[in-house]
Design a protein around this motif. Sequence first.
Motif, PDB file in Angstrom:
ATOM      1  N   ARG A   8      37.741 -21.097 -19.686  1.00 33.40           N
ATOM      2  CA  ARG A   8      36.447 -21.603 -20.147  1.00 33.40           C
ATOM      3  C   ARG A   8      36.433 -23.131 -20.226  1.00 33.40           C
ATOM      4  NH1 ARG A   8      34.262 -17.263 -24.476  1.00 33.40           N
ATOM      5  NH2 ARG A   8      34.961 -15.383 -23.406  1.00 33.40           N
ATOM      6  N   ASP A   9      37.486 -23.731 -19.700  1.00 35.25           N
ATOM      7  CA  ASP A   9      37.576 -25.202 -19.641  1.00 35.25           C
ATOM      8  C   ASP A   9      37.566 -25.859 -21.017  1.00 35.25           C
ATOM      9  OD1 ASP A   9      37.686 -25.233 -16.830  1.00 35.25           O
ATOM     10  OD2 ASP A   9      35.504 -25.102 -16.695  1.00 35.25           O
ATOM     11  N   MET A  10      38.082 -25.154 -22.017  1.00 42.24           N
ATOM     12  CA  MET A  10      38.228 -25.784 -23.326  1.00 42.24           C
ATOM     13  C   MET A  10      39.346 -26.821 -23.244  1.00 42.24           C
ATOM     14  SD  MET A  10      39.150 -24.014 -27.027  1.00 42.24           S
ATOM     15  CE  MET A  10      37.603 -23.092 -27.087  1.00 42.24           C
ATOM     16  N   LYS A  62      44.040 -23.499 -31.314  1.00 38.58           N
ATOM     17  CA  LYS A  62      43.469 -22.199 -31.643  1.00 38.58           C
ATOM     18  C   LYS A  62      44.472 -21.080 -31.386  1.00 38.58           C
ATOM     19  CE  LYS A  62      38.491 -22.932 -31.038  1.00 38.58           C
ATOM     20  NZ  LYS A  62      38.078 -22.229 -32.265  1.00 38.58           N
ATOM     21  N   HIS A  90      30.449 -16.274 -21.558  1.00 38.57           N
ATOM     22  CA  HIS A  90      31.296 -16.864 -22.581  1.00 38.57           C
ATOM     23  C   HIS A  90      31.041 -16.282 -23.969  1.00 38.57           C
ATOM     24  CE1 HIS A  90      32.518 -20.764 -20.262  1.00 38.57           C
ATOM     25  NE2 HIS A  90      32.769 -19.661 -19.591  1.00 38.57           N
ATOM     26  N   ASN A 103      40.569 -19.285 -23.126  1.00 36.98           N
ATOM     27  CA  ASN A 103      39.893 -20.568 -23.335  1.00 36.98           C
ATOM     28  C   ASN A 103      40.209 -21.569 -22.226  1.00 36.98           C
ATOM     29  OD1 ASN A 103      38.429 -19.986 -25.672  1.00 36.98           O
ATOM     30  ND2 ASN A 103      40.206 -20.322 -26.978  1.00 36.98           N
ATOM     31  N   LYS A 149      42.661 -28.884 -23.598  1.00 42.74           N
ATOM     32  CA  LYS A 149      43.971 -28.287 -23.808  1.00 42.74           C
ATOM     33  C   LYS A 149      44.413 -28.349 -25.268  1.00 42.74           C
ATOM     34  CE  LYS A 149      48.726 -28.288 -22.076  1.00 42.74           C
ATOM     35  NZ  LYS A 149      49.667 -28.846 -21.077  1.00 42.74           N
ATOM     36  N   GLU A 153      46.246 -18.645 -25.030  1.00 44.18           N
ATOM     37  CA  GLU A 153      45.226 -19.668 -24.793  1.00 44.18           C
ATOM     38  C   GLU A 153      44.543 -19.513 -23.436  1.00 44.18           C
ATOM     39  OE1 GLU A 153      46.729 -23.688 -24.464  1.00 44.18           O
ATOM     40  OE2 GLU A 153      48.638 -23.000 -23.660  1.00 44.18           O
ATOM     41  N   SER A 187      40.892 -15.830 -30.169  1.00 41.01           N
ATOM     42  CA  SER A 187      40.885 -17.287 -30.010  1.00 41.01           C
ATOM     43  C   SER A 187      39.634 -17.753 -29.291  1.00 41.01           C
ATOM     44  CB  SER A 187      42.134 -17.759 -29.251  1.00 41.01           C
ATOM     45  OG  SER A 187      42.084 -17.376 -27.891  1.00 41.01           O
ATOM     46  N   MET A 188      39.016 -16.865 -28.511  1.00 39.59           N
ATOM     47  CA  MET A 188      37.792 -17.218 -27.792  1.00 39.59           C
ATOM     48  C   MET A 188      36.604 -17.131 -28.747  1.00 39.59           C
ATOM     49  SD  MET A 188      38.402 -15.417 -24.071  1.00 39.59           S
ATOM     50  CE  MET A 188      38.988 -13.839 -24.695  1.00 39.59           C
ATOM     51  N   GLU A 228      42.631 -28.477 -27.985  1.00 40.39           N
ATOM     52  CA  GLU A 228      41.824 -27.572 -28.810  1.00 40.39           C
ATOM     53  C   GLU A 228      42.224 -26.124 -28.593  1.00 40.39           C
ATOM     54  OE1 GLU A 228      37.141 -26.332 -29.548  1.00 40.39           O
ATOM     55  OE2 GLU A 228      37.652 -27.986 -28.191  1.00 40.39           O
ATOM     56  N   ARG A 229      42.369 -25.714 -27.325  1.00 43.19           N
ATOM     57  CA  ARG A 229      42.703 -24.317 -27.073  1.00 43.19           C
ATOM     58  C   ARG A 229      44.119 -23.987 -27.533  1.00 43.19           C
ATOM     59  NH1 ARG A 229      42.906 -25.983 -21.110  1.00 43.19           N
ATOM     60  NH2 ARG A 229      45.080 -25.717 -20.477  1.00 43.19           N
TER      61      ARG A 229
END
Length: 261
Positions: A104-106, A114, A76, A101, A108, A98, A150-151, A110-111
Amino acid sequence: MAASGLIAVEGLNHTFGGKVNALEDVSFTVAPGEFVSIVGPSGCGKTTALNIVAGLVPLEHGTVTIDGATPRAGRHDVAYMLARDCLFPWLTALENAELGNAFRDMPKEERRAKAIQLLDSVGLRDFKNAYSKELSHGMRQRVALARTFSMPSPCLLMDEPFGALDAQTKLQLESLLLELWSRERRSVIFITHDLNEAVLMSDRVIVMSARPGRIVADIPIPLERPRSVRSLQKDPRFHELYAQIWEKLEYGVFDTNMAEQ
């Protein structure tokens, strides 16, 4: 972002099929927040070295670490931008932006926030619902750039991300990348064949020889930031650095060819 992202490569050697010697005794470091470009002739192992750092190609000989840990695919703290945009055609620009992310299980919300922010930064807010077939090549690369930034990865690996673009779009995206990078100062390894691009973007430029790839020069770029393509073209230091890199590149090709004869 946290001051992390130290990349250390020491004594890297790599062969393909036990026959093709791709890399020979390659050693370098990238400090946290440093932008380092690697230039060299086609086939010298630039992308192979990048893939080893990313954990996509197994490490054979030498050591490679990021913040003290060995390479591993899916880390990550590493984001990788390829020469091609690699957008999924069934997803919109926003969904593609998105996607990293999402893997990476961010959460929804939040991602998505971003992704919208980055699409806005690259000038594509009005195209967030467009599919890749509705976007130009340059616009697709902007989506890929938004997806990469974004990551929240402190290390960015970039393999000729603008190499296939027309000159005007390339200059626009170079300026955009510098703007995004200057906000967060991530650690970057940037592969390019364009010496102008290398001088413009970098804190240091590593020059590699023809295969087997060896480092023949590690050249600091002491030009003030922020940088402008137009202003640098008028700066004699820019042209001196270009000539220095070109001389080392020619030496790396000539010296290797002579050794093979």
